[in-house]
Scaffold this motif. Sequence first.
Motif, PDB file in Angstrom:
ATOM      1  N   SER A  10       5.897  -3.985 -13.894  1.00 19.61           N
ATOM      2  CA  SER A  10       7.148  -3.366 -14.299  1.00 19.61           C
ATOM      3  C   SER A  10       7.851  -2.684 -13.141  1.00 19.61           C
ATOM      4  CB  SER A  10       6.882  -2.341 -15.411  1.00 19.61           C
ATOM      5  OG  SER A  10       6.167  -1.220 -14.898  1.00 19.61           O
ATOM      6  N   ARG A  11       7.163  -2.531 -12.004  1.00 20.20           N
ATOM      7  CA  ARG A  11       7.763  -1.848 -10.869  1.00 20.20           C
ATOM      8  C   ARG A  11       8.106  -2.833  -9.763  1.00 20.20           C
ATOM      9  NH1 ARG A  11       3.749   2.664 -11.186  1.00 20.20           N
ATOM     10  NH2 ARG A  11       2.871   1.903  -9.234  1.00 20.20           N
ATOM     11  N   ALA A  12       8.420  -4.062 -10.127  1.00 20.56           N
ATOM     12  CA  ALA A  12       8.749  -5.060  -9.112  1.00 20.56           C
ATOM     13  C   ALA A  12      10.014  -4.667  -8.370  1.00 20.56           C
ATOM     14  CB  ALA A  12       8.920  -6.432  -9.759  1.00 20.56           C
ATOM     15  N   ALA A  13      10.070  -5.033  -7.085  1.00 19.03           N
ATOM     16  CA  ALA A  13      11.244  -4.763  -6.257  1.00 19.03           C
ATOM     17  C   ALA A  13      11.434  -5.940  -5.314  1.00 19.03           C
ATOM     18  CB  ALA A  13      11.060  -3.464  -5.475  1.00 19.03           C
ATOM     19  N   LEU A  14      12.551  -5.979  -4.630  1.00 19.11           N
ATOM     20  CA  LEU A  14      12.796  -7.038  -3.663  1.00 19.11           C
ATOM     21  C   LEU A  14      11.703  -7.021  -2.597  1.00 19.11           C
ATOM     22  CD1 LEU A  14      16.672  -6.830  -3.247  1.00 19.11           C
ATOM     23  CD2 LEU A  14      15.333  -8.180  -4.873  1.00 19.11           C
ATOM     24  N   SER A  15      11.519  -8.166  -1.939  1.00 21.76           N
ATOM     25  CA  SER A  15      10.344  -8.360  -1.078  1.00 21.76           C
ATOM     26  C   SER A  15      10.232  -7.366   0.063  1.00 21.76           C
ATOM     27  CB  SER A  15      10.333  -9.783  -0.512  1.00 21.76           C
ATOM     28  OG  SER A  15      11.450  -9.999   0.342  1.00 21.76           O
ATOM     29  N   ASN A  16      11.373  -6.869   0.574  1.00 17.80           N
ATOM     30  CA  ASN A  16      11.299  -5.925   1.694  1.00 17.80           C
ATOM     31  C   ASN A  16      11.768  -4.530   1.302  1.00 17.80           C
ATOM     32  OD1 ASN A  16      14.038  -6.267   1.544  1.00 17.80           O
ATOM     33  ND2 ASN A  16      14.316  -6.992   3.650  1.00 17.80           N
ATOM     34  N   GLU A  17      11.724  -4.231   0.003  1.00 12.58           N
ATOM     35  CA  GLU A  17      12.051  -2.896  -0.479  1.00 12.58           C
ATOM     36  C   GLU A  17      10.789  -2.178  -0.961  1.00 12.58           C
ATOM     37  OE1 GLU A  17      14.978  -3.234  -3.514  1.00 12.58           O
ATOM     38  OE2 GLU A  17      16.624  -3.536  -2.093  1.00 12.58           O
ATOM     39  N   SER A  18      10.808  -0.863  -0.871  1.00 10.54           N
ATOM     40  CA  SER A  18       9.687  -0.065  -1.353  1.00 10.54           C
ATOM     41  C   SER A  18       9.610  -0.133  -2.879  1.00 10.54           C
ATOM     42  CB  SER A  18       9.840   1.393  -0.928  1.00 10.54           C
ATOM     43  OG  SER A  18       9.857   1.514   0.470  1.00 10.54           O
ATOM     44  N   LEU A  19       8.390  -0.059  -3.407  1.00 10.64           N
ATOM     45  CA  LEU A  19       8.241   0.116  -4.842  1.00 10.64           C
ATOM     46  C   LEU A  19       8.743   1.514  -5.202  1.00 10.64           C
ATOM     47  CD1 LEU A  19       4.723  -1.464  -5.482  1.00 10.64           C
ATOM     48  CD2 LEU A  19       6.968  -2.536  -5.580  1.00 10.64           C
ATOM     49  N   ASP A  20       8.992   1.742  -6.487  1.00  6.20           N
ATOM     50  CA  ASP A  20       9.591   3.017  -6.865  1.00  6.20           C
ATOM     51  C   ASP A  20       8.609   4.184  -6.820  1.00  6.20           C
ATOM     52  OD1 ASP A  20       8.045   2.481  -9.049  1.00  6.20           O
ATOM     53  OD2 ASP A  20       9.681   2.357 -10.495  1.00  6.20           O
ATOM     54  N   ALA A  21       7.332   3.904  -6.556  1.00  8.24           N
ATOM     55  CA  ALA A  21       6.338   4.970  -6.415  1.00  8.24           C
ATOM     56  C   ALA A  21       5.194   4.461  -5.551  1.00  8.24           C
ATOM     57  CB  ALA A  21       5.817   5.408  -7.785  1.00  8.24           C
ATOM     58  N   VAL A  22       4.594   5.357  -4.797  1.00  8.98           N
ATOM     59  CA  VAL A  22       3.435   5.006  -3.977  1.00  8.98           C
ATOM     60  C   VAL A  22       2.288   4.595  -4.891  1.00  8.98           C
ATOM     61  CG1 VAL A  22       1.712   5.944  -2.386  1.00  8.98           C
ATOM     62  CG2 VAL A  22       4.133   6.545  -2.109  1.00  8.98           C
ATOM     63  N   LEU A  23       1.568   3.542  -4.536  1.00  7.08           N
ATOM     64  CA  LEU A  23       0.454   3.086  -5.363  1.00  7.08           C
ATOM     65  C   LEU A  23      -0.736   4.030  -5.246  1.00  7.08           C
ATOM     66  CD1 LEU A  23       0.238  -0.795  -4.834  1.00  7.08           C
ATOM     67  CD2 LEU A  23       1.411   0.472  -6.641  1.00  7.08           C
ATOM     68  N   SER A  24      -1.354   4.313  -6.376  1.00 11.41           N
ATOM     69  CA  SER A  24      -2.603   5.064  -6.370  1.00 11.41           C
ATOM     70  C   SER A  24      -3.731   4.118  -5.961  1.00 11.41           C
ATOM     71  CB  SER A  24      -2.884   5.629  -7.757  1.00 11.41           C
ATOM     72  OG  SER A  24      -3.215   4.574  -8.657  1.00 11.41           O
ATOM     73  N   PRO A  25      -4.894   4.641  -5.561  1.00  8.15           N
ATOM     74  CA  PRO A  25      -6.020   3.758  -5.227  1.00  8.15           C
ATOM     75  C   PRO A  25      -6.396   2.819  -6.371  1.00  8.15           C
ATOM     76  CG  PRO A  25      -6.446   5.970  -4.425  1.00  8.15           C
ATOM     77  CD  PRO A  25      -5.196   6.061  -5.245  1.00  8.15           C
ATOM     78  N   ILE A  26      -6.326   3.296  -7.605  1.00  8.35           N
ATOM     79  CA  ILE A  26      -6.666   2.447  -8.749  1.00  8.35           C
ATOM     80  C   ILE A  26      -5.645   1.327  -8.893  1.00  8.35           C
ATOM     81  CG2 ILE A  26      -6.851   2.391 -11.268  1.00  8.35           C
ATOM     82  CD1 ILE A  26      -8.018   5.197 -11.168  1.00  8.35           C
ATOM     83  N   GLU A  27      -4.377   1.652  -8.753  1.00  6.44           N
ATOM     84  CA  GLU A  27      -3.330   0.635  -8.851  1.00  6.44           C
ATOM     85  C   GLU A  27      -3.434  -0.382  -7.718  1.00  6.44           C
ATOM     86  OE1 GLU A  27       0.424   2.862 -10.952  1.00  6.44           O
ATOM     87  OE2 GLU A  27      -0.106   3.459  -8.914  1.00  6.44           O
ATOM     88  N   ARG A  28      -3.789   0.095  -6.535  1.00 11.35           N
ATOM     89  CA  ARG A  28      -3.934  -0.809  -5.389  1.00 11.35           C
ATOM     90  C   ARG A  28      -5.049  -1.826  -5.642  1.00 11.35           C
ATOM     91  NH1 ARG A  28      -2.144  -0.734  -0.320  1.00 11.35           N
ATOM     92  NH2 ARG A  28      -1.128   1.252  -0.745  1.00 11.35           N
ATOM     93  N   GLU A  29      -6.187  -1.338  -6.124  1.00 11.94           N
ATOM     94  CA  GLU A  29      -7.306  -2.243  -6.400  1.00 11.94           C
ATOM     95  C   GLU A  29      -6.962  -3.210  -7.526  1.00 11.94           C
ATOM     96  OE1 GLU A  29     -10.101  -2.743  -4.696  1.00 11.94           O
ATOM     97  OE2 GLU A  29      -9.292  -1.308  -3.252  1.00 11.94           O
ATOM     98  N   ALA A  30      -6.213  -2.747  -8.519  1.00 12.88           N
ATOM     99  CA  ALA A  30      -5.800  -3.629  -9.603  1.00 12.88           C
ATOM    100  C   ALA A  30      -4.878  -4.729  -9.093  1.00 12.88           C
ATOM    101  CB  ALA A  30      -5.104  -2.810 -10.696  1.00 12.88           C
ATOM    102  N   MET A  31      -3.974  -4.380  -8.169  1.00 10.08           N
ATOM    103  CA  MET A  31      -3.081  -5.373  -7.591  1.00 10.08           C
ATOM    104  C   MET A  31      -3.877  -6.413  -6.804  1.00 10.08           C
ATOM    105  SD  MET A  31       0.132  -4.826  -4.949  1.00 10.08           S
ATOM    106  CE  MET A  31       1.309  -4.210  -6.153  1.00 10.08           C
ATOM    107  N   ILE A  32      -4.851  -5.957  -6.021  1.00  3.56           N
ATOM    108  CA  ILE A  32      -5.688  -6.877  -5.242  1.00  3.56           C
ATOM    109  C   ILE A  32      -6.457  -7.811  -6.162  1.00  3.56           C
ATOM    110  CG2 ILE A  32      -7.701  -7.011  -3.707  1.00  3.56           C
ATOM    111  CD1 ILE A  32      -6.680  -4.361  -2.450  1.00  3.56           C
ATOM    112  N   SER A  33      -7.024  -7.266  -7.230  1.00  6.05           N
ATOM    113  CA  SER A  33      -7.797  -8.079  -8.164  1.00  6.05           C
ATOM    114  C   SER A  33      -6.929  -9.135  -8.844  1.00  6.05           C
ATOM    115  CB  SER A  33      -8.449  -7.174  -9.210  1.00  6.05           C
ATOM    116  OG  SER A  33      -9.147  -7.934 -10.176  1.00  6.05           O
ATOM    117  N   ALA A  34      -5.733  -8.729  -9.297  1.00  2.90           N
ATOM    118  CA  ALA A  34      -4.841  -9.673  -9.966  1.00  2.90           C
ATOM    119  C   ALA A  34      -4.361 -10.754  -9.001  1.00  2.90           C
ATOM    120  CB  ALA A  34      -3.650  -8.918 -10.561  1.00  2.90           C
ATOM    121  N   ALA A  35      -4.044 -10.359  -7.762  1.00  2.68           N
ATOM    122  CA  ALA A  35      -3.603 -11.334  -6.763  1.00  2.68           C
ATOM    123  C   ALA A  35      -4.724 -12.309  -6.422  1.00  2.68           C
ATOM    124  CB  ALA A  35      -3.125 -10.614  -5.513  1.00  2.68           C
TER     125      ALA A  35
END
Length: 222
Positions: A10-35
């Motif tokens: 839900s926080r998608a942004a253009l490829s060279n734009e910042s997301l609307d919030a810094v990722l937490s460690p849990i969110e970062r690991e979730a992104m890595i797992s999904a990718a």
Amino acid sequence: MSITVRRLQSRAALSNESLDAVLSPIEREAMISAASEKLEEFLEILRIDHQNDPNTRGTPGRVARMFVDELVRGRTVAPPSLTDFENRHAYEGMIITGPIDVRSTCAHHLMPIRGEAYVAVLPSPNGKVLGLSKYDRVVDHFAARLQTQEELVQQIGNHLWENTAPTGLAVRISAVHMCRTHRGVRAANGRMVTSAYFGAFLEDASLKNEFLRECASLEVSR
């Protein structure tokens, strides 16, 4: 699909734009797992046996972590803090720093971009002077995204101009694009040069010329 992954989507942004919030460690690991799961599917579509081939076993996880933690890191973390110092002697001369290493990834083909950046500043006599290492950190921050070079040079310039308030600012990037040297025409030298000018550099052609001469001198001295 986990709640965390849905939040990331839900926080998608253009490829060279910042997301609307810094990722937490849990969110970062979730992104890595999904990718990683999607990269497994990608290799399977290419008919690469990543489960039994010792060369590609674990590759989806490695590539996913590389993208999240390195190649697009600048979208998911806060910009570097800008340490500055009092301009005690009201210095108004040009300050030029470079070459600063540029390592980025082309948004069009996900191929590496490698080159150098140069930054020139005319400090305000009543303002402050930015610590030199911070220019390197700003360049690295905006380069760690899926980029086009013409947008990268502008993003770096906009950030420095808005956050340091100098009298003038110039940014130049000279880089080689692997999407040109390793695919398509396979050019022997896929170098591209882009510049962005602010303040006094827009108004005074002699300042631009001095900046470009100094860039050429710094390139030769490498």
